[in-house]
Design an enzyme around this catalytic site. Structure first.
Site, PDB file in Angstrom:
ATOM      1  CB  SER A  86       1.563   6.070  -4.779  1.00  8.84           C
ATOM      2  OG  SER A  86       2.547   6.076  -3.772  1.00  8.84           O
ATOM      3  CB  CYS A 122       7.458   8.621  -6.703  1.00  4.51           C
ATOM      4  SG  CYS A 122       6.298   7.546  -5.892  1.00  4.51           S
ATOM      5  CD1 TRP A 140       7.425   1.821  -0.538  1.00 11.44           C
ATOM      6  CD2 TRP A 140       6.679   3.648  -1.584  1.00 11.44           C
ATOM      7  NE1 TRP A 140       7.151   1.471  -1.826  1.00 11.44           N
ATOM      8  CE2 TRP A 140       6.689   2.573  -2.493  1.00 11.44           C
ATOM      9  CE3 TRP A 140       6.250   4.899  -2.023  1.00 11.44           C
ATOM     10  CZ2 TRP A 140       6.289   2.711  -3.830  1.00 11.44           C
ATOM     11  CZ3 TRP A 140       5.870   5.021  -3.344  1.00 11.44           C
ATOM     12  CH2 TRP A 140       5.883   3.940  -4.226  1.00 11.44           C
ATOM     13  CG  ASP A 155       4.440   9.243  -2.684  1.00 10.34           C
ATOM     14  OD1 ASP A 155       4.267   9.118  -1.463  1.00 10.34           O
ATOM     15  OD2 ASP A 155       3.755   8.638  -3.528  1.00 10.34           O
TER      16      ASP A 155
END
Ligand SMILES: Cc1cc2nc3c(=O)[nH]c(=O)nc-3n(C[C@H](O)[C@H](O)[C@H](O)COP(=O)(O)OP(=O)(O)OC[C@H]3O[C@@H](n4cnc5c(N)ncnc54)[C@H](O)[C@@H]3O)c2cc1C
Ligand SMILES: NC(=O)c1ccc[n+]([C@@H]2O[C@H](COP(=O)([O-])OP(=O)(O)OC[C@H]3O[C@@H](n4cnc5c(N)ncnc54)[C@H](OP(=O)(O)O)[C@@H]3O)[C@@H](O)[C@H]2O)c1
Ligand SMILES: Cc1cc2nc3c(=O)[nH]c(=O)nc-3n(C[C@H](O)[C@H](O)[C@H](O)COP(=O)(O)O)c2cc1C
Ligand SMILES: *[C@@H]1O[C@H](CO)[C@@H](O)[C@H](O)[C@H]1NC(C)=O
Ligand SMILES: *[C@@H]1O[C@H](CO)[C@@H](O)[C@H](O)[C@H]1NC(C)=O
Ligand SMILES: CC(=O)N[C@H]1CO[C@H](CO)[C@@H](O)[C@@H]1O
Length: 682
Positions: free
Chosen positions: A443, A635, A682, A680
């Site tokens: 990111s 995030c 992961w 966002d």
């Protein structure tokens, strides 16, 4: 009848034009595809974007399609394709959705079996390469009654929209009248069972081929799709030989390399102008790395991702070469030729063995049971072969002896053979069966408004030392750490080392190939809209970009709304990211910027997480959401954090508005659909 001169003239001109047309096709069609997926050897009939035509021209009766972002689905397709061809004699073809148009798909030959391997991303979205196909399924596709299909979904159950795309494709195909010849299957990365789930589904498919479609079965035998030829006439000094350059354009070197488009086939080689360690901790490390976009026309927008191209560390390369007895051949040059007209060569050739291992093969990660099973045939002796086969056939034993030990391919094979090299393994087998290295995404932590020609990223270095002293390291994060140490002329010794100069010194003075991937994680169009930012750990990366952007907007005289940042880390004095920067930003944004920190390991009796800090401000947050149209951004860790944070927002809405929790959860889902709750993760 004689032609008069005018007629003759016309005929000659026509003939020349026709010849030129075909020659042009021959010359230009190739250069268009000479990128990362060099298609040179596979030009036979593949220059069409009509999938039905390509299947027919190449006489194929099985099509394996992958919707893949990081290569897992693609890898599965390749493995399955080889097995279908050698076991069942199917004429298989693996294809990337992005390489074809789909409007004629319904005309497919009814004999053809179509296998869909579909990964899910984001909020239940398709992978980039499958977007057009999904759109076709949703809108254009009419009757698909000629299509015979089976679907395998790849997903991670820690995400809310688990395997949404696999399920959708399976359902849509059925709705449109297609015939399912084997049951839908899906795999869960979250449980770490993806490989096993894939094997289970594949077994089901094979059963159906045997029993329902009555296909004859042969014993599984490795049949290469490529042929390797060593080139004694070429040495590493010859400028046509790849030493691991990202693609052919970079080998030739003559073409303009600073002009895009830059993407997963063509990176920009960016200079790292500045890097630094952000943690003050003995055992953990997080690097801040700044890439200069320099002369290039590479553009990004705040919230996008930077893809950093990988290369393996020296230690793992040596071990891999040793395992396959390739050390003395490291600089030998070879060429590859596709034996099947539809097989796409995975990297530019001619190339050396070492460059292949260093730049193209994923040699350090975990190994799959399937790989073990197929490599057993090439064991150096019968005893080793028996050991490998028995391990590969036993899920539990394999997990214990290989997966839990965190062995990579070379470690595991040498361990089992008692150090005897596996010199019978054809290199073609490794090229086809070892996963290929793919870029890692980060990111972007800078703002395109304040730094147009510079991209910052923030990466936690992944490494572990096992009890027997082996070091397990992440490929790209340790590469970045190496660069940081050298750039800072540090005397500290990294866990592993890299060839930082790159092929033909093209990466020297701290350069790496990168490209930008657009994301949908974006600030609101109005600068006045309040934003609620949640990003513990490296999750703060894009949020730093957001805050920098708002600081710049304020400096430019714009009216900037409130920004609430919830940040979390272990300890104020160890891993507090960008600790010195936040007060600077507050100077410009004033009371419109608030940062709340959760330190999870400061008080041994109490874990404090971001969600606790969020709950403390329940009233204010609800007001911002309800009255001022605030947008939430979350995030970082998808496994637990994102879920727990979502639950705490739901709790706030339920309690503050006096509605049932179920209703509050529904509201959050609708916020997500409206892009007012963005993730966002992961
Ligand atoms: C959209 C997106 C945004 C991201 N943003 C960021 C960000 O801002 N910052 C950030 O730090 N990360 C981010 N990531 C994660 C990042 O992309 C990488 O996954 C991460 O940095 C690890 O990459 P690596 O190459 O160092 O590790 P890899 O080589 O990919 O290894 C992955 C893990 O496996 C371990 N491993 C290695 N060998 C073995 C073995 N034999 N057995 C078992 N385990 C093994 C490694 O130690 C490591 O922990 C993001 C990911 C995505 C998808
Ligand atoms: N899941 C993994 O095992 C793993 C491993 C490596 C990398 N990653 C990825 O790397 C990213 C960030 O890693 P990082 O090293 O920057 O983070 P980190 O330092 O490990 O974590 C940041 C902070 O988040 C806290 N945290 C842990 N669980 C949480 C939860 N359920 N809700 C809220 N906060 C929680 C941590 O607390 P405590 O640690 O004190 O509990 C810590 O204070 C994550 O997105 C993750 O996907 C994950
Ligand atoms: C950023 C990111 C988002 C993801 N989102 C989802 C999701 O919404 N639903 C899901 O089931 N899996 C999700 N996954 C898991 C992937 O689909 C899974 O890891 C898959 O194996 C990847 O396949 P590929 O390597 O072929 O791209 C996500 C993975 C990542 C890294
Ligand atoms: C899937 O989820 C697990 C946690 O359950 C997480 O550790 C892992 O990184 C995820 N896998 C991928 C590929 O995102
Ligand atoms: C490189 O190899 C090609 C093909 O064999 C040959 O024609 C050329 O002369 C070589 N160049 C050098 C510098 O050796
Ligand atoms: C850990 C360390 O010494 N970091 C330094 C690396 O170099 C940059 C300047 O290039 C400094 O800002 C860092 O503090």
């Amino acid at each position: 009848m004689a032609l008069d001169s005018l007629d003759l003239y016309v005929v000659v001109v026509l003939a020349v034009a026709v010849a030129a047309y075909y020659l042009k096709d021959q010359f230009f069609a190739k250069s268009e595809t000479s990128g990362f997926l060099s298609n040179d050897a596979a030009s036979g009939g593949i220059n069409s974007r009509n999938i039905v035509e390509v299947l027919a021209k190449n006489n194929k009766n099985a099509l394996l399609l992958f919707g893949s972002q990081t290569g897992t689905a693609e890898d599965y397709c390749n493995k399955m394709s080889r097995e279908l061809s050698s076991r069942f004699g199917l004429k298989t073809m693996v294809a990337d959705f992005a390489d074809y148009d789909w409007d004629k798909f319904e005309e497919i030959n009814e004999e053809t079996l179509v296998f869909f391997l579909m990964a899910t991303y984001g909020e239940g979205e398709p992978t980039d390469n499958a977007i057009d196909f999904i759109e076709y399924l949703d809108n254009e596709a009419d009757s698909l009654s000629r299509v015979r299909f089976t679907v395998f979904g790849l997903g991670n159950s820690t995400y809310e929209f688990y395997n949404a795309i696999g399920r959708k494709v399976d359902q849509k195909l059925e709705e449109k009248g297609a015939e399912r010849f084997a049951e839908y299957g899906e795999g869960d990365d979250g449980k770490g069972s993806l490989d096993e789930d894939f094997l289970t589904w594949k077994d089901g498919v094979f059963d159906s081929l045997r029993n329902n479609l009555n296909l004859d079965e042969k014993e599984l035998k490795y049949e290469p799709s490529v042929k390797l030829t060593e080139r004694d006439d070429l040495s590493i000094d010859n400028e046509s030989v790849s030493l691991g350059e990202p693609n052919k354009k970079h080998i030739a070197g003559s073409v303009e390399l600073t002009k895009g488009p830059f993407d997963h086939t063509h990176p920009y080689i960016a200079t790292i102008t500045h890097s630094k360690e952000l943690f003050k901790s003995k055992d953990r490390s997080c690097v801040h790395v700044e890439f200069d976009l320099g002369e290039s026309n590479l553009k990004y927008s705040t919230g996008d991702h930077l893809a950093v191209w990988p290369q393996n560390c020296n230690e793992n390369i040596e071990q891999f070469l040793k395992a396959f007895d390739l050390t003395s051949k490291r600089d030998t040059v070879y060429d590859l030729k596709a034996l099947d007209s539809t097989f796409q060569l995975p990297f530019a050739t001619p190339i050396t063995y070492e460059a292949t291992v260093r730049h193209h093969l994923e040699i350090s990660g975990a190994i799959s049971r399937q790989f073990f099973l197929s490599i057993a045939a090439f064991a150096p002796d019968e005893e080793t072969k028996a050991k490998v086969t028995s391990l590969a056939n036993d899920k539990t034993k394999f997990a214990e002896a290989v997966t839990h030990q965190k062995y990579n391919i070379a470690d595991a094979l040498l361990k089992i053979s008692n150090g005897k090299p596996w010199r019978n393994v054809p290199f073609e087998f490794l090229i086809e069966n070892v996963q290929h290295l793919t870029p890692r995404y980060y990111s972007i932590s800078s703002s395109s408004l304040c730094e147009k020609t510079k991209i910052d990223i923030t990466a936690v270095v992944e490494s572990e030392v096992e009890s027997d002293g082996r070091v397990i390291t992440g490929v790209v994060t340790n590469l970045l750490k190496n660069i940081e140490l050298q750039q800072n002329k540090s005397s500290a010794k990294p866990l592993v080392s890299y060839d930082l100069d790159g092929p033909r010194n093209k990466f020297s003075k701290f350069k790496l190939p990168v490209h930008v991937r657009r994301s949908t994680f974006k600030l609101p169009t109005s600068t006045k809209t309040p934003i609620i930012l949640v990003g513990p750990g490296t999750g703060v990366a894009p949020l730093r970009g957001f805050i920098r952007e708002r600081v710049q907007q304020a400096k430019n005289g714009m009216n900037v709304g409130p920004s609430l940042l919830f940040y979390g880390c272990r300890n104020e004095n160890e891993d507090y990211l960008y600790r010195d920067e936040w007060p600077e930003y507050a100077k410009t944004l004033g009371s419109n910027f608030e940062i709340s920190c959760a330190f999870s390991r400061q008080d041994p009796n109490k874990k404090v997480y971001v969600q606790h800090k969020i709950l403390e401000q329940a009233h204010k947050i609800n007001k911002l959401l309800q009255d001022e149209g605030a947008i939430i951004y979350v995030c970082g860790d998808a496994a637990h954090m994102a879920r727990d944070v979502q639950a705490s927002f739901a709790k706030i809405i339920a309690e503050e508005r006096g509605v049932a929790l179920e209703k509050a959860n529904e509201l959050i889902r609708s916020l997500k659909v409206q892009n007012r709750y963005q993730e966002d993760v992961w």
